[in-house]
Scaffold this active site. Structure first.
Site, PDB file in Angstrom:
ATOM      1  N   SER A  23       0.934  -1.017  -0.251  1.00 47.45           N
ATOM      2  CA  SER A  23       0.151   0.021  -0.104  1.00 47.45           C
ATOM      3  C   SER A  23       0.576   1.327   0.148  1.00 47.45           C
ATOM      4  O   SER A  23       1.929   1.209   0.575  1.00 47.45           O
ATOM      5  CB  SER A  23      -0.793  -0.214   1.635  1.00 47.45           C
ATOM      6  OG  SER A  23       0.091   0.487   2.392  1.00 47.45           O
ATOM      7  N   SER A  62       0.725   3.517   2.610  1.00 49.49           N
ATOM      8  CA  SER A  62       0.723   4.262   3.785  1.00 49.49           C
ATOM      9  C   SER A  62       2.066   5.036   4.195  1.00 49.49           C
ATOM     10  O   SER A  62       2.312   5.780   4.423  1.00 49.49           O
ATOM     11  CB  SER A  62       0.169   3.271   4.466  1.00 49.49           C
ATOM     12  OG  SER A  62       0.701   2.289   4.686  1.00 49.49           O
ATOM     13  N   LYS A  92       5.174   0.464   9.713  1.00 50.53           N
ATOM     14  CA  LYS A  92       4.408   1.276   9.804  1.00 50.53           C
ATOM     15  C   LYS A  92       5.963   2.742  10.477  1.00 50.53           C
ATOM     16  O   LYS A  92       7.251   1.329  11.339  1.00 50.53           O
ATOM     17  CB  LYS A  92       3.293   2.361  10.950  1.00 50.53           C
ATOM     18  CG  LYS A  92       1.743   1.153  10.557  1.00 50.53           C
ATOM     19  CD  LYS A  92       1.496   2.038   9.716  1.00 50.53           C
ATOM     20  CE  LYS A  92       0.314   1.690   8.868  1.00 50.53           C
ATOM     21  NZ  LYS A  92      -0.192   1.912   7.540  1.00 50.53           N
ATOM     22  N   SER A  97      -3.046   6.441   5.362  1.00 52.78           N
ATOM     23  CA  SER A  97      -2.500   5.260   6.385  1.00 52.78           C
ATOM     24  C   SER A  97      -3.429   5.154   7.764  1.00 52.78           C
ATOM     25  O   SER A  97      -3.830   6.575   8.201  1.00 52.78           O
ATOM     26  CB  SER A  97      -0.657   6.218   7.387  1.00 52.78           C
ATOM     27  OG  SER A  97      -0.732   4.945   8.079  1.00 52.78           O
TER      28      SER A  97
END
Length: 267
Positions: free
Chosen positions: A40, A42, A103, A210
């Site tokens: 993704s 994010s 993250k 995100s």
């Protein structure tokens, strides 16, 4: 008879070699490094869809999440170490701890994290943020533009995206680049949050794309406060990147699809 005996010996040696090779790969993947691909956007701009990286397994210790398929071989966490704010971490996402997410660590136990008008503050002090040069990338199957307003072209007529880009610097001095593309988005005013003992507050660098600790944990979406026991490892180095234009059965297309400039970037 001798020939049959030799064949059995060679077969046994080959099986033994395969076993040792499998054991080596298992140990390497569980305790040293493991591959991870980015699904993704994010973590743009640092990570893009189509990036492949190695994740270091040793920085935070070892648990069942270090093992393939989270095999419950290791009780608890061996040699535990807390992450450092600014680390890019791979972890098992709450609430079911089945999917791997990636993250950046922003807050640790006891920290009070708040987002106001898109600006992050930690323990009442705003995180330093400076606008820098735009983030530019080619428009490809793996990297479309979010909106037409960001679309333009380079000097050769190739379609590109230009996103406003900022540099954040955490209280410990760690700096990194972020994207903040939408004003008054749902994630621009959240908190304050108090990070519980043994947990982390995590955010994606692409703040408007995100689902992270700014929202309660929900399967396949946001993650809430993430237990440190869910850590898998720390991002180490990018080893390959593709723009998504390659055809699997056409090797000639593989090389033009590679984003060579992204290979070898560390964290």
């Amino acid at each position: 008879m001798r020939k049959s005996g030799n064949q059995k010996s060679e077969t046994a040696e080959f099986v033994g070699f395969l076993f040792k090779l499998a054991l080596f790969v298992l140990v390497l993947r569980s305790f040293v490094v493991a591959p991870f691909n980015i699904p993704s956007e994010s973590m743009q701009p640092r990570l893009m869809v189509g990036d492949f990286l190695l994740v270091a397994k040793w920085p935070y210790g070892f648990s069942k999440y270090s093992m393939p398929y989270s095999a419950p071989i290791i009780p608890g966490r061996l040699l535990p170490n807390p992450p450092t704010p600014g680390d890019v971490v791979v972890f098992k996402a709450p609430p079911n701890a089945k999917e791997d997410y990636i993250k950046r660590v922003v807050g640790l136990p006891g920290d009070i994290v708040e987002v106001s008008d898109g600006l992050v503050s930690i323990n009442g002090k705003a995180v330093e943020r400076t606008e820098i040069e735009p983030f530019v990338h080619a428009i490809t199957p793996n990297s479309p533009c979010y909106r037409e307003s960001f679309e333009t072209s380079d000097g050769e007529g190739n379609a590109i995206c230009r996103y406003p880009q900022f540099e954040e610097t955490l209280p410990n001095g760690r700096s990194y680049r972020i994207l903040d593309l939408d004003e008054n988005s749902d994630g621009d005013d959240r908190g304050p949050f108090v990070v519980p003992d043994g947990h982390m507050f995590l955010m994606g660098d692409n703040r408007d794309r995100s689902a992270d600790s700014r929202w309660p944990a929900q399967e396949g979406q946001a993650i809430g406060m993430v237990p440190q026991e869910n850590l898998v490892g720390r991002a180490l180095v990018s080893v390959f990147s593709t723009d998504g234009s390659a055809e699997l059965l056409n090797p000639v297309s593989w090389f033009p699809a590679a984003r060579w400039e992204r290979i070898g970037e560390d964290f």
